[in-house]
Design a protein around this motif. Structure first.
Motif, PDB file in Angstrom:
ATOM      1  N   PRO A  24       0.794  -1.234   0.000  1.00 37.00           N
ATOM      2  CA  PRO A  24       0.000   0.000   0.000  1.00 37.00           C
ATOM      3  C   PRO A  24       0.823   1.279   0.000  1.00 37.00           C
ATOM      4  CG  PRO A  24      -0.045  -1.037   2.173  1.00 37.00           C
ATOM      5  CD  PRO A  24       0.615  -2.016   1.232  1.00 37.00           C
ATOM      6  N   GLY A  25       2.089   1.199   0.356  1.00 39.27           N
ATOM      7  CA  GLY A  25       2.928   2.392   0.242  1.00 39.27           C
ATOM      8  C   GLY A  25       2.977   2.915  -1.176  1.00 39.27           C
ATOM      9  N   VAL A  26       2.873   2.001  -2.137  1.00 41.68           N
ATOM     10  CA  VAL A  26       2.880   2.421  -3.544  1.00 41.68           C
ATOM     11  C   VAL A  26       1.645   3.253  -3.857  1.00 41.68           C
ATOM     12  CG1 VAL A  26       2.789   1.609  -5.930  1.00 41.68           C
ATOM     13  CG2 VAL A  26       4.203   0.403  -4.248  1.00 41.68           C
ATOM     14  N   GLU A  27       0.508   2.781  -3.431  1.00 40.21           N
ATOM     15  CA  GLU A  27      -0.715   3.531  -3.719  1.00 40.21           C
ATOM     16  C   GLU A  27      -0.713   4.869  -2.981  1.00 40.21           C
ATOM     17  OE1 GLU A  27      -0.848   0.110  -3.237  1.00 40.21           O
ATOM     18  OE2 GLU A  27      -1.293  -0.289  -5.351  1.00 40.21           O
ATOM     19  N   PHE A  28      -0.144   4.886  -1.771  1.00 37.93           N
ATOM     20  CA  PHE A  28      -0.034   6.162  -1.059  1.00 37.93           C
ATOM     21  C   PHE A  28       0.819   7.142  -1.861  1.00 37.93           C
ATOM     22  CE2 PHE A  28       1.725   9.207   1.939  1.00 37.93           C
ATOM     23  CZ  PHE A  28       0.635   9.526   2.742  1.00 37.93           C
ATOM     24  N   SER A  29       1.945   6.678  -2.351  1.00 40.27           N
ATOM     25  CA  SER A  29       2.931   7.577  -2.959  1.00 40.27           C
ATOM     26  C   SER A  29       2.675   7.838  -4.438  1.00 40.27           C
ATOM     27  CB  SER A  29       4.341   7.017  -2.765  1.00 40.27           C
ATOM     28  OG  SER A  29       4.679   7.029  -1.380  1.00 40.27           O
ATOM     29  N   THR A  30       1.718   7.152  -5.014  1.00 42.54           N
ATOM     30  CA  THR A  30       1.361   7.430  -6.412  1.00 42.54           C
ATOM     31  C   THR A  30      -0.091   7.888  -6.526  1.00 42.54           C
ATOM     32  OG1 THR A  30       0.742   5.108  -6.768  1.00 42.54           O
ATOM     33  CG2 THR A  30       3.001   5.731  -7.312  1.00 42.54           C
ATOM     34  N   ARG A  31      -0.760   8.012  -5.426  1.00 40.95           N
ATOM     35  CA  ARG A  31      -2.156   8.464  -5.380  1.00 40.95           C
ATOM     36  C   ARG A  31      -3.057   7.591  -6.267  1.00 40.95           C
ATOM     37  NH1 ARG A  31      -1.847  14.282  -6.336  1.00 40.95           N
ATOM     38  NH2 ARG A  31      -1.139  14.763  -4.261  1.00 40.95           N
ATOM     39  N   GLN A  32      -2.853   6.298  -6.164  1.00 38.34           N
ATOM     40  CA  GLN A  32      -3.664   5.319  -6.889  1.00 38.34           C
ATOM     41  C   GLN A  32      -4.621   4.656  -5.908  1.00 38.34           C
ATOM     42  OE1 GLN A  32      -3.434   4.259 -10.374  1.00 38.34           O
ATOM     43  NE2 GLN A  32      -2.512   6.298 -10.396  1.00 38.34           N
ATOM     44  N   PRO A  33      -5.660   3.995  -6.409  1.00 40.94           N
ATOM     45  CA  PRO A  33      -6.560   3.275  -5.502  1.00 40.94           C
ATOM     46  C   PRO A  33      -5.831   2.109  -4.818  1.00 40.94           C
ATOM     47  CG  PRO A  33      -7.113   2.842  -7.810  1.00 40.94           C
ATOM     48  CD  PRO A  33      -6.064   3.917  -7.818  1.00 40.94           C
ATOM     49  N   TYR A  34      -6.216   1.848  -3.585  1.00 42.16           N
ATOM     50  CA  TYR A  34      -5.579   0.783  -2.804  1.00 42.16           C
ATOM     51  C   TYR A  34      -6.135  -0.588  -3.197  1.00 42.16           C
ATOM     52  CZ  TYR A  34      -3.696   4.443   0.159  1.00 42.16           C
ATOM     53  OH  TYR A  34      -3.024   5.552   0.614  1.00 42.16           O
ATOM     54  N   PRO A  35      -5.331  -1.632  -3.055  1.00 43.98           N
ATOM     55  CA  PRO A  35      -5.867  -2.992  -3.245  1.00 43.98           C
ATOM     56  C   PRO A  35      -6.891  -3.308  -2.155  1.00 43.98           C
ATOM     57  CG  PRO A  35      -3.600  -3.072  -2.422  1.00 43.98           C
ATOM     58  CD  PRO A  35      -3.902  -1.628  -2.701  1.00 43.98           C
ATOM     59  N   ASP A  36      -7.796  -4.190  -2.489  1.00 49.03           N
ATOM     60  CA  ASP A  36      -8.908  -4.515  -1.584  1.00 49.03           C
ATOM     61  C   ASP A  36      -8.542  -5.764  -0.777  1.00 49.03           C
ATOM     62  OD1 ASP A  36     -11.270  -5.088  -0.300  1.00 49.03           O
ATOM     63  OD2 ASP A  36     -12.524  -4.887  -2.088  1.00 49.03           O
ATOM     64  N   ALA A  37      -7.888  -5.540   0.336  1.00 46.41           N
ATOM     65  CA  ALA A  37      -7.454  -6.664   1.165  1.00 46.41           C
ATOM     66  C   ALA A  37      -8.647  -7.441   1.716  1.00 46.41           C
ATOM     67  CB  ALA A  37      -6.585  -6.158   2.311  1.00 46.41           C
ATOM     68  N   ARG A  38      -9.702  -6.713   2.056  1.00 43.72           N
ATOM     69  CA  ARG A  38     -10.884  -7.368   2.648  1.00 43.72           C
ATOM     70  C   ARG A  38     -11.445  -8.432   1.706  1.00 43.72           C
ATOM     71  NH1 ARG A  38     -11.064  -7.764   7.130  1.00 43.72           N
ATOM     72  NH2 ARG A  38     -11.523  -9.908   6.663  1.00 43.72           N
ATOM     73  N   ARG A  39     -11.544  -8.062   0.443  1.00 40.69           N
ATOM     74  CA  ARG A  39     -12.062  -9.000  -0.556  1.00 40.69           C
ATOM     75  C   ARG A  39     -11.201 -10.264  -0.616  1.00 40.69           C
ATOM     76  NH1 ARG A  39     -11.350  -7.603  -6.963  1.00 40.69           N
ATOM     77  NH2 ARG A  39     -12.711  -9.200  -7.870  1.00 40.69           N
ATOM     78  N   LEU A  40      -9.909 -10.089  -0.564  1.00 41.57           N
ATOM     79  CA  LEU A  40      -9.008 -11.239  -0.631  1.00 41.57           C
ATOM     80  C   LEU A  40      -9.124 -12.105   0.623  1.00 41.57           C
ATOM     81  CD1 LEU A  40      -5.952  -9.375  -2.156  1.00 41.57           C
ATOM     82  CD2 LEU A  40      -7.294 -11.173  -3.282  1.00 41.57           C
ATOM     83  N   LEU A  41      -9.124 -11.463   1.781  1.00 38.34           N
ATOM     84  CA  LEU A  41      -9.226 -12.230   3.025  1.00 38.34           C
ATOM     85  C   LEU A  41     -10.545 -12.986   3.088  1.00 38.34           C
ATOM     86  CD1 LEU A  41      -7.772  -9.554   5.462  1.00 38.34           C
ATOM     87  CD2 LEU A  41      -6.709 -11.764   4.904  1.00 38.34           C
ATOM     88  N   ASP A  42     -11.610 -12.320   2.684  1.00 41.66           N
ATOM     89  CA  ASP A  42     -12.923 -12.967   2.740  1.00 41.66           C
ATOM     90  C   ASP A  42     -13.014 -14.143   1.780  1.00 41.66           C
ATOM     91  OD1 ASP A  42     -13.646 -11.192   4.702  1.00 41.66           O
ATOM     92  OD2 ASP A  42     -14.871  -9.920   3.402  1.00 41.66           O
ATOM     93  N   ALA A  43     -12.203 -14.100   0.728  1.00 38.41           N
ATOM     94  CA  ALA A  43     -12.199 -15.212  -0.238  1.00 38.41           C
ATOM     95  C   ALA A  43     -11.243 -16.326   0.168  1.00 38.41           C
ATOM     96  CB  ALA A  43     -11.819 -14.681  -1.625  1.00 38.41           C
TER      97      ALA A  43
END
Lengths: 385, 385
Positions: free
Chosen positions: B270-289
């Motif tokens: 997530p540091g990448v998304e912070f530093s490039t102002r991109q949307p974050y990956p959806d960890a919840r979706r992955l954990l729930d799956a």
């Protein structure tokens, strides 16, 4: 009086308004300290001699951070409430009242030890001036002793009896207390008076009563306003000519114009929005309108328990439309303005020699390297701490 | 063999899968180290005697962080590119090619010194295992020496010749080099082979070629995939049974199902998304799956120059739907799984005694106190560093 020259500074941020850019940056610089003050800054090759010499190793030096908004006098732990909030649960375990109960139950020694730990933590992260509020006592005795504890660590103490209305009293009764006996007990320990002007806390008339009473007692005014939604607080702050109004997340165009006209500093506290998952204040809109902007930590156990000004800088750049230079300006010059201070926030001759030596070649790394403890050394009044 | 007992641990995170919660938490705990390994954990009152005793002062102890994705072997500074990106400018000064040029021009000594500084910075923030990639050399000589530098600091070295196609060659020619002479030169210094499977870097066929050649040479496979948009990388990683696939920001339902079925670890950065102002990956979706999730820093000079695993934890909780416990699990057990390691990431008997002592009563403070340097001490293989 001993003099020290810090040489081999890769990038020196002076905040000299006569400098070539917003931050008065000097590359390949030196800085001379005499006693507790800055005596000289400029190109290293032109530096005068001094009694002692320190080599910055090509790293950056910036003014010490001025954190103009914190609530460090408290006891208790609310990490479980934080975790519940992040999980989307509405947490019913008491919020601020949990902290009030723990603070009242704590000894002066415990409160002092806790503040000492947090101030030391701030210093390690480059903060050299910190404002500290009361507001978790909410009795005459507990507000006064909270301020006495805070005054051991800073001149910038703020009487925030009007934080919330405590259980067992009406708003009217409580405002009478805050503007009467509690003010009398607290004013000797405080420089500032503050109130939380927000739905669920104090309305505009109540906030006005608290501020005018405090100012009549010789305190200077500041205000929490427009954090959780639009409201009358920012307009009130501008009308009263307060030094600063803090949060400023929900603003109308009229609010923004009033801030620009009044010169009241808008203090933004993005750690709160990070830790409560709320929308961030729009710093770009304020800067573009000519409003003076400060950034501060709002370090407190409920809505924001960061003490890190570098983290606030990184958030301001990522989330609020500030450039790294604007964000650094807001935590130095901006914070000083929000406290009405002329002696800190810059590294020009005559200013207090408060500075942070960064483990980085440029101040931009404060935003470029989020979360990394980049402050290699903090100097307070001319000496490393 | 010297034994040491750490007593008075307010909260001990063991990651014992037989424990009462996800993290195998023990309150009021002690931990005994013998040599480089954990020998015993449990309630402090039941702790066996040891040669030495350390008092944790009621603070929390967590497993040392396992950072399974970093690019530390480089030279040069790209803070100006970062500032331009944050200002919304499309920066044309070369991006990754700037780093490649500076890395090729740097001496082995300079690269080594730079990696040493970053690894030390990571250690101070609680990271005890770090994977380090090549990928800024892009010649046989420079990739091999990058890996030789990395190998001075970690066993977890990754050959990333297939980072981008360098100037002056075609993708076909370059893949032939990466799978031929460059692989021969690099394999002796590397444990892993990796590729950047993304539009503008390497397509699925090219990535497959790089991975299969590397695996045939005895390396284990991991992959950068689905960072900037949907793509074939995650499917490829699952098909090849790679240990981990990293980024995973843009995923289809098919990708998520493939990850859950394959057991390939999804490493989120997530540091990448912070530093490039991109949307974050959806960890919840992955954990729930049911996907196994790791969090790592991706520390690199272009898209994300944080080295702070605590910062990644805070982002994962704020932005990605993880609980503080899930985020800590992902930077310990998750990181270990992403590196195929059984000996690190937990504090149960027999594991390497890698741990972080926090200046906090609970691991929750890693998210509750964003940006604050909370690691008071890091122990590596049984000793404080």
């Amino acid at each position: 009086m001993t003099s020290t020259v810090i040489t081999n500074i890769g990038e020196l941020v002076t905040n000299d308004p006569a400098g070539p850019d917003l931050l008065g940056t000097v590359e390949g610089a030196a800085l001379v300290v005499e006693g507790s003050r800055v005596a000289w800054t400029g190109p290293a090759a032109a530096a005068p001699a001094a009694d002692e010499q320190v080599d910055a190793g090509g790293r950056a030096v910036v003014p010490g951070f001025v954190d103009s908004h914190s609530h460090l006098v408290f006891a208790g732990d609310r990490s479980a409430e934080f975790a519940a909030r992040m999980a989307g649960e509405s947490y019913a375990a008491g919020g601020i009242r949990t902290t009030v109960a723990a603070t009242r139950a704590a000894s002066d020694e415990l409160l002092t030890s806790h503040v000492a730990g947090l101030v030391a933590e701030m210093r390690r992260q480059g903060t050299t001036t910190v404002e500290i509020k009361s507001g978790y006592g909410l009795t005459v005795h507990d507000e006064a002793r909270s301020l006495a504890v805070a005054a051991q660590f800073t001149e910038e103490t703020t009487y925030l009896g009007a934080h919330v209305v405590p259980d067992g009293t009406t708003p009217e009764e409580y405002v009478a207390l805050v503007t009467g006996p509690m003010l009398d007990a607290c004013a000797p320990h405080a420089r500032w008076v503050d109130a939380f002007c927000e739905t669920g806390a104090f309305d505009a008339d109540q906030s006005r009563a608290v501020l005018t009473a405090g100012m009549a007692a010789g305190l200077r005014g500041r205000l929490h306003a427009n954090q959780l939604g639009p409201g009358p607080g920012v307009a009130l702050a501008c009308e009263l000519g307060l030094t600063a109004v803090d949060h400023c997340t929900f603003l109308t165009d009229t609010d923004v114009a009033a801030l620009a006209d009044s010169g009241t500093v808008a203090t933004l506290l993005p750690g709160v929005e990070f830790s409560t998952r709320q929308p961030y204040p729009d710093a770009r809109r304020l800067l573009d309108a000519g409003v003076r902007v400060a950034l501060a930590s709002d370090c407190n156990p409920g809505s924001c328990f960061t003490s890190s000004i570098p983290f606030c800088v990184a958030l301001a750049v990522r989330e609020m439309g500030m450039t790294p230079a604007e964000a650094l300006h807001a935590v130095t010059v901006g914070g000083a303005a929000a406290l009405g201070r002329e002696d800190v926030g810059a590294l020009t001759p005559g200013k207090r020699a408060d500075l942070a030596l960064l483990d980085a070649p440029s101040y931009v790394h404060l935003a470029y390297r989020p979360g990394v403890p980049l402050v290699a050394a903090t100097w307070l009044a001319g000496r490393p701490i």
